[in-house]
Design an enzyme around this catalytic site. Structure first.
Site, mmCIF file in Angstrom:
data_model
loop_
_atom_site.group_PDB
_atom_site.id
_atom_site.type_symbol
_atom_site.label_atom_id
_atom_site.label_comp_id
_atom_site.label_asym_id
_atom_site.label_seq_id
_atom_site.Cartn_x
_atom_site.Cartn_y
_atom_site.Cartn_z
ATOM 1 N N GLN A 19 4.398 -10.318 10.783
ATOM 2 C CA GLN A 19 5.680 -10.890 10.501
ATOM 3 C C GLN A 19 6.777 -9.334 10.818
ATOM 4 O O GLN A 19 7.982 -9.690 10.921
ATOM 5 C CB GLN A 19 5.840 -11.387 9.099
ATOM 6 C CG GLN A 19 5.731 -10.391 8.089
ATOM 7 C CD GLN A 19 5.563 -10.878 6.777
ATOM 8 O OE1 GLN A 19 4.563 -11.361 6.240
ATOM 9 N NE2 GLN A 19 6.711 -10.632 5.696
ATOM 10 N N CYS A 41 7.316 -14.519 5.639
ATOM 11 C CA CYS A 41 5.838 -14.882 5.533
ATOM 12 C C CYS A 41 5.866 -16.454 5.325
ATOM 13 O O CYS A 41 4.947 -17.095 5.505
ATOM 14 C CB CYS A 41 5.579 -14.315 4.160
ATOM 15 S SG CYS A 41 6.158 -14.587 2.530
ATOM 16 N N HIS A 60 4.519 -14.086 -1.760
ATOM 17 C CA HIS A 60 4.055 -14.098 -0.476
ATOM 18 C C HIS A 60 3.331 -15.258 -0.075
ATOM 19 O O HIS A 60 2.546 -15.759 -0.734
ATOM 20 C CB HIS A 60 3.162 -12.901 -0.659
ATOM 21 C CG HIS A 60 2.818 -12.602 1.023
ATOM 22 N ND1 HIS A 60 3.596 -12.548 2.053
ATOM 23 C CD2 HIS A 60 1.429 -12.148 1.602
ATOM 24 C CE1 HIS A 60 3.102 -12.195 3.148
ATOM 25 N NE2 HIS A 60 1.825 -11.946 2.984
ATOM 26 N N ASN A 67 -3.496 -13.357 6.930
ATOM 27 C CA ASN A 67 -2.250 -12.953 6.302
ATOM 28 C C ASN A 67 -1.409 -12.818 7.504
ATOM 29 O O ASN A 67 -1.951 -13.080 8.710
ATOM 30 C CB ASN A 67 -2.449 -11.599 5.588
ATOM 31 C CG ASN A 67 -1.244 -11.061 4.606
ATOM 32 O OD1 ASN A 67 -0.311 -11.659 4.754
ATOM 33 N ND2 ASN A 67 -1.653 -10.000 3.969
#
Ligand code: NAG
Ligand code: NAG
Length: 347
Positions: free
Chosen positions: A146, A152, A290, A311
């Protein structure tokens, strides 16, 4: 507890065998140099590893202080060695935890969690394998990054849509986060200033879908206007989405057994910033900040149950971009709040 000299020797010989494993030959002179590398040298090496440049000597000195503090604490943590996970001097090593929080965790959670109050289609499922890794079923694209943009939420929603699109059509297509960042202003969604996965699903339903990553590539900025010509070349559609019943890891398991799922976690802790591998059960609250994607679960060799989480901080963080979070904690919220606000699209 072994004295620290022998544990650092062990770490050193582990590093050596890693070098050998990768087929590199380390001369005795080189290994001596590695062994006694000063903090300054480590910082220089780290800067070139991550392509970091500072504007002047003052900034470098200031960043060195932070780097040195983080690296020292990371070494101490790993040398203590009594946890189920390890830390690494990764790309965030010259940032304070406050800077890290402000830059990389930007999920908006001002709207009520689980507001959709929809049906839960997996409520009564019974086919729940003991192990699941959606990467093995080719339903997960490679790890993305990102950058310095609080997007996110877009990466989390896209990962879930990429998953269901593959399961529905047989084709794995990398989809466009940039479209969400530049075009989606539904509800809380505000480009690099944060957003919500459920609002991203709402945008996709209203807009008719998402285009591909190739067609509308990621730039980590939201300063340009929406490119509707690109946004209209739809590559994947969803019909609707559902929220997983909150604070219920069993319900989350039912969902993740059937498809990749968007989840929200608290990712702003210092241990999380420097996580490098193992099953994470470190310091973590449930102040959701997140968005990530649960793409599997299992039980580690050490018999710890975990969630496999994708992630969006690139492949140099964690286990090639993934983190395994402890599953079935004593808290109903789940590790880092993973069971609080999960949702998935239906195609
Ligand atoms: C790990 O280390 C901490 C701090 O030294 C200690 O309090 C804790 O009891 C240790 N845990 C185990 C499992 O040895
Ligand atoms: C699950 O089973 C209950 C009881 O039969 C039923 O009322 C409910 O609608 C079912 N849920 C789904 C999603 O099919």
């Amino acid at each position: 507890m072994a004295p620290s000299t022998s544990s650092s020797k062990r770490a050193f010989s582990a590093a050596m065998s890693l070098l050998l494993f990768f087929g590199m030959w380390a001369s005795p002179a080189m290994s001596r140099k590695l062994h006694i590398m000063s903090m300054q040298e480590r910082h220089e090496q780290w800067m070139s590893q991550f392509g970091r440049a500072y504007k002047d000597a003052d900034e470098k000195a200031m960043r060195f202080e932070i780097f040195s503090d983080n690296a020292g604490r990371i070494d101490q943590f790993n040398e203590a060695g009594n946890t189920t996970f390890t830390l690494a001097v990764n790309q965030f090593a010259d940032m304070t935890n406050e800077e890290f929080r402000a830059t990389y965790t930007r999920l908006t959670t001002s709207s009520p969690i689980g507001d959709a109050a929809t049906l839960f289609q997996y409520e009564n499922v019974t086919n729940i394998p003991r192990f699941m890794d959606w990467r093995r079923r080719k339903a997960v694209t490679s790890v993305k990054n990102q950058g310095e943009c609080g997007s996110c939420w877009a990466f989390s929603a896209v990962a879930a849509v990429e998953g269901i699109h593959k399961l529905k059509t047989g084709r794995l297509v990398s989809l466009s986060e940039e479209q969400l960042v530049e075009c989606d202003r539904v509800g809380e969604d505000k480009g690099c200033d944060g957003g919500l996965m459920d609002d991203a699903f709402k945008y996709m339903i209203r807009h008719g879908g998402l285009t591909s990553e190739t067609n509308y590539p990621y730039t980590a900025t939201d300063s340009r206007p929406c490119n509707s010509r690109k946004a209209n070349r739809i590559a994947a559609k969803i019909k609707r989405y559902e929220d997983v019943p909150g604070n219920n890891e069993k319900a989350l398991l039912k969902a993740v057994a059937h498809q990749p799922v968007s989840v929200a976690i608290e990712a702003s802790g210092w241990e999380f910033q420097f996580y490098s591998g193992g099953v994470f059960d470190g310091q973590c609250g449930h102040n959701l900040d997140h968005g990530v994607a649960a793409v599997g679960y299992g039980t580690s060799k050490g018999r710890m149950k975990y969630w496999l989480v994708k992630n969006s901080w690139g492949a140099s963080w964690g286990e090639q971009g993934y983190v395994r979070l402890k599953r079935e904690t004593r808290s109903k919220y789940g590790m880092c709040g993973i069971a609080m606000s999960a949702s998935y699209p239906i195609a």
